[in-house]
Enzyme design. Structure first.
Site, PDB file in Angstrom:
ATOM      1  N   CYS A   1      -5.995  24.856 -28.674  1.00 16.05           N
ATOM      2  CA  CYS A   1      -7.246  25.478 -28.137  1.00 16.05           C
ATOM      3  C   CYS A   1      -8.599  25.065 -29.012  1.00 16.05           C
ATOM      4  O   CYS A   1      -8.718  23.710 -28.644  1.00 16.05           O
ATOM      5  CB  CYS A   1      -6.850  27.022 -28.390  1.00 16.05           C
ATOM      6  SG  CYS A   1      -8.144  28.105 -27.446  1.00 16.05           S
TER       7      CYS A   1
ATOM      8  N   ASP B   1      -3.361  24.572 -16.519  1.00 17.72           N
ATOM      9  CA  ASP B   1      -4.419  25.233 -17.561  1.00 17.72           C
ATOM     10  C   ASP B   1      -5.781  25.430 -16.655  1.00 17.72           C
ATOM     11  O   ASP B   1      -6.433  24.580 -16.563  1.00 17.72           O
ATOM     12  CB  ASP B   1      -4.479  24.243 -18.679  1.00 17.72           C
ATOM     13  CG  ASP B   1      -5.366  24.990 -19.658  1.00 17.72           C
ATOM     14  OD1 ASP B   1      -6.281  25.903 -19.499  1.00 17.72           O
ATOM     15  OD2 ASP B   1      -5.546  24.478 -20.842  1.00 17.72           O
TER      16      ASP B   1
ATOM     17  N   HIS C   1      -2.391  27.236 -20.197  1.00 18.24           N
ATOM     18  CA  HIS C   1      -3.159  26.957 -21.717  1.00 18.24           C
ATOM     19  C   HIS C   1      -2.323  27.727 -22.472  1.00 18.24           C
ATOM     20  O   HIS C   1      -1.709  29.054 -22.202  1.00 18.24           O
ATOM     21  CB  HIS C   1      -4.476  27.526 -21.376  1.00 18.24           C
ATOM     22  CG  HIS C   1      -5.410  27.329 -22.618  1.00 18.24           C
ATOM     23  ND1 HIS C   1      -5.930  26.263 -22.919  1.00 18.24           N
ATOM     24  CD2 HIS C   1      -5.674  28.206 -23.630  1.00 18.24           C
ATOM     25  CE1 HIS C   1      -6.851  26.286 -23.979  1.00 18.24           C
ATOM     26  NE2 HIS C   1      -6.515  27.544 -24.421  1.00 18.24           N
TER      27      HIS C   1
END
Length: 224
Positions: free
Chosen positions: A117, A162, A189
């Site tokens: 991330c 995502d 994600h």
């Protein structure tokens, strides 16, 4: 396996890092770069996992610049809290902290970074700015740093579902790093984190296998 220790950045900032040692002589080192949720149970488990594979692994607490001991879960309020902490960080200070973590584990051999991330974007920047051997990016928003060109091999893992990282952004990263190794998964994600609803066991296992092979080649010189 691991435990927290105190390390110092070049500007005198003291901060915590979760350090995990391998069961035998290390074959290299890996700096694990957190998500926006701090060095929480998931990041500690990931760090321990790399240590079990034979690497000295360290996860610096990047949010200690803001407040010490930040450890969040994955609820929406905690996500908003993490976004707020991340917004307060300065890139040059983040790089100082990452460089300090690299220095701590350099005695174990060649050093790679892996980030998830927000940490994925920082792993990309590390490949451009820091003295490392290689980097791995898990669903990091690296397109915003496309002006920086990686100087070391980078492997990328992105989810085609995502919504926070459109494929157009992935194409920008590919243009910035034409020698990068890119993989895409039918996942969203955060697919590597088993504490998130978007967790995909299949994608996480495949990405981990590819990541370990990449680290083996670039940190130990061995083919898996």
């Amino acid at each position: 396996m691991g435990e927290f220790t105190t390390i110092m950045a070049r500007d005198g900032h003291e901060f915590q890092a979760y350090l995990s040692a391998p069961p035998a002589k290390p074959q290299g080192a890996i700096v694990v770069i957190q998500e926006i949720f701090g060095v929480n149970a998931h990041i500690r488990a990931v760090t321990d996992g790399f240590a079990r594979e034979g690497y000295t692994a360290i996860a610096p607490a990047m949010f200690d610049r803001i407040r010490r001991g930040i450890e969040l879960g994955y609820s929406q309020p905690e996500m908003e809290q993490g976004v707020g902490y991340r917004a307060q960080l300065k890139l040059d200070e983040t790089l100082k902290d990452l460089n300090a973590a690299v220095a701590v584990v350099r005695h174990s051999g060649r050093v790679g970074t892996v980030g998830y991330c927000w940490g994925g974007a920082m792993s990309y920047v590390a490949a451009a700015e820091l003295p490392i051997a290689c980097a791995v990016v898990y669903y990091g928003k690296a397109a915003q740093f496309a002006d920086k060109k990686p100087r070391h091999p980078v492997m990328y893992h992105f989810g085609t579902q995502d919504t926070s990282i459109p494929m157009a952004d992935v194409e920008k990263i590919k243009a910035a790093d034409p020698t990068g190794v890119f993989y895409e998964y039918e996942a969203g994600h955060g697919f590597n984190c088993d504490q998130r609803p978007s967790f995909s066991a299949e994608a996480a296992a495949l990405a981990r296998q590819r990541t370990l092979e990449f680290f083996s080649r670039n940190l130990t010189g061995k083919k898996v």
